[in-house]
Design a protein around this motif. Structure first.
Motif, mmCIF file in Angstrom:
data_model
loop_
_atom_site.group_PDB
_atom_site.id
_atom_site.type_symbol
_atom_site.label_atom_id
_atom_site.label_comp_id
_atom_site.label_asym_id
_atom_site.label_seq_id
_atom_site.Cartn_x
_atom_site.Cartn_y
_atom_site.Cartn_z
ATOM 1 N N LEU A 95 0.832 -1.203 0.000
ATOM 2 C CA LEU A 95 0.000 0.000 0.000
ATOM 3 C C LEU A 95 0.868 1.255 0.000
ATOM 4 O O LEU A 95 0.602 2.213 -0.735
ATOM 5 N N SER A 96 1.920 1.248 0.812
ATOM 6 C CA SER A 96 2.766 2.434 0.912
ATOM 7 C C SER A 96 3.525 2.699 -0.377
ATOM 8 O O SER A 96 3.926 3.834 -0.651
ATOM 9 N N ALA A 97 3.730 1.652 -1.183
ATOM 10 C CA ALA A 97 4.401 1.824 -2.475
ATOM 11 C C ALA A 97 3.426 2.269 -3.558
ATOM 12 O O ALA A 97 3.830 2.519 -4.693
ATOM 13 N N GLY A 98 2.138 2.346 -3.214
ATOM 14 C CA GLY A 98 1.156 2.849 -4.155
ATOM 15 C C GLY A 98 0.547 1.810 -5.054
ATOM 16 O O GLY A 98 0.036 2.140 -6.130
ATOM 17 N N PHE A 99 0.568 0.529 -4.641
ATOM 18 C CA PHE A 99 0.040 -0.535 -5.472
ATOM 19 C C PHE A 99 -1.169 -1.191 -4.825
ATOM 20 O O PHE A 99 -1.348 -1.145 -3.608
ATOM 21 N N GLU A 100 -1.971 -1.861 -5.668
ATOM 22 C CA GLU A 100 -3.031 -2.722 -5.174
ATOM 23 C C GLU A 100 -2.444 -4.102 -4.906
ATOM 24 O O GLU A 100 -1.527 -4.550 -5.604
ATOM 25 N N SER A 101 -2.979 -4.803 -3.910
ATOM 26 C CA SER A 101 -2.422 -6.096 -3.530
ATOM 27 C C SER A 101 -2.701 -7.189 -4.546
ATOM 28 O O SER A 101 -2.127 -8.271 -4.461
ATOM 29 N N ASP A 102 -3.595 -6.937 -5.535
ATOM 30 C CA ASP A 102 -3.785 -7.943 -6.571
ATOM 31 C C ASP A 102 -2.782 -7.767 -7.706
ATOM 32 O O ASP A 102 -2.684 -8.610 -8.591
#
Length: 236
Positions: A95-102
């Motif tokens: 999340l902190s890197a700006g991505f969705e976990s999927d």
């Protein structure tokens, strides 16, 4: 759960997926197994019989309402916290890197560099091309199709986390052409790339040449995805 930290974000994501799913039981089962929590452990956390969890997951019991879903999610997170909170922290890193976990399954830095040879051995990976670097200090595990179709070149660069001294693991690969070509727009390149889901004989003919030109080690593995992720998320 007060605040808007990773725990709250993750709780909302899980609850939303279960509630909106065409098959809530299957979605609950997916998240329970992702947390490596047994039906018995979740039932004990909620003070119900394990048959209740089984009935929800199999569809024998009417789809859980919002209140029940909330309790199920709270139970999973509480168990994870008692175990050290690894799943919550994993989501927080992504999340902190700006991505969705999927799109990004896991992103982390190691306390000390890890020899590539050991990493390849543990992941049952076959090296296709070598480079001048023989170790990495982190990894990012990526769904290759979703990354290629949804990430910009700037977002691709953020896959490196704190350093390019890492291995990018692309899952769901069929030939390896797409992720390797996509990496060409990113400068600099990572120290190593592992393509997951294929054998050496299925690899794109130009993959090794591209890796040598761009200066990273390249390997392939067909190890079970769940086992590979379980190993990688254990690295510190």
């Amino acid at each position: 759960m007060g605040g808007r930290g990773p725990k709250r974000e993750l709780a909302e994501k899980i609850a939303g997926e279960i509630t909106l799913s065409d098959d809530p039981g299957a979605t609950l089962r997916k998240w329970r197994t992702d947390f490596n929590v047994s039906q018995t452990d979740l039932a004990a956390e909620l003070e119900v019989s394990s048959s209740v969890i089984s009935d929800y997951e199999s569809g024998r019991r009417e789809s859980p309402g919002i209140g029940v879903v909330g309790r199920l999610v709270e139970g999973l997170l509480a168990i994870d916290e008692r175990r050290g909170g690894e799943r919550i922290r994993q989501y927080g890193r992504v999340l902190s890197a700006g991505f969705e976990s999927d799109v990004v399954y896991d992103l982390r830095e190691y306390a000390t560099s890890l020899p590539l040879e050991r990493l390849y051995d543990d992941l049952e990976a076959t090296e296709i091309a070598s480079s001048s670097t023989d170790s990495v200090s982190g990894h990012t595990v990526i769904d290759s199709i979703k990354a290629i179709t949804r990430l910009s070149s700037e977002e691709f660069f953020r896959l490196y986390g704190q350093s390019t001294n890492r291995v990018l693991v692309f899952t769901g690969v069929t030939r390896g052409e797409s992720p390797l070509v996509a990496l060409r727009v990113v400068n600099p390149t990572p120290n190593a790339v592992i393509l997951h889901g294929i054998d050496e004989g299925d690899l794109w003919d130009h993959a090794a040449d591209l890796a040598r030109i761009d200066g990273y080690s390249l390997a392939v593995t067909n190890a079970p995805l769940d086992e590979m992720l379980e190993y990688l998320v254990s690295l510190e």
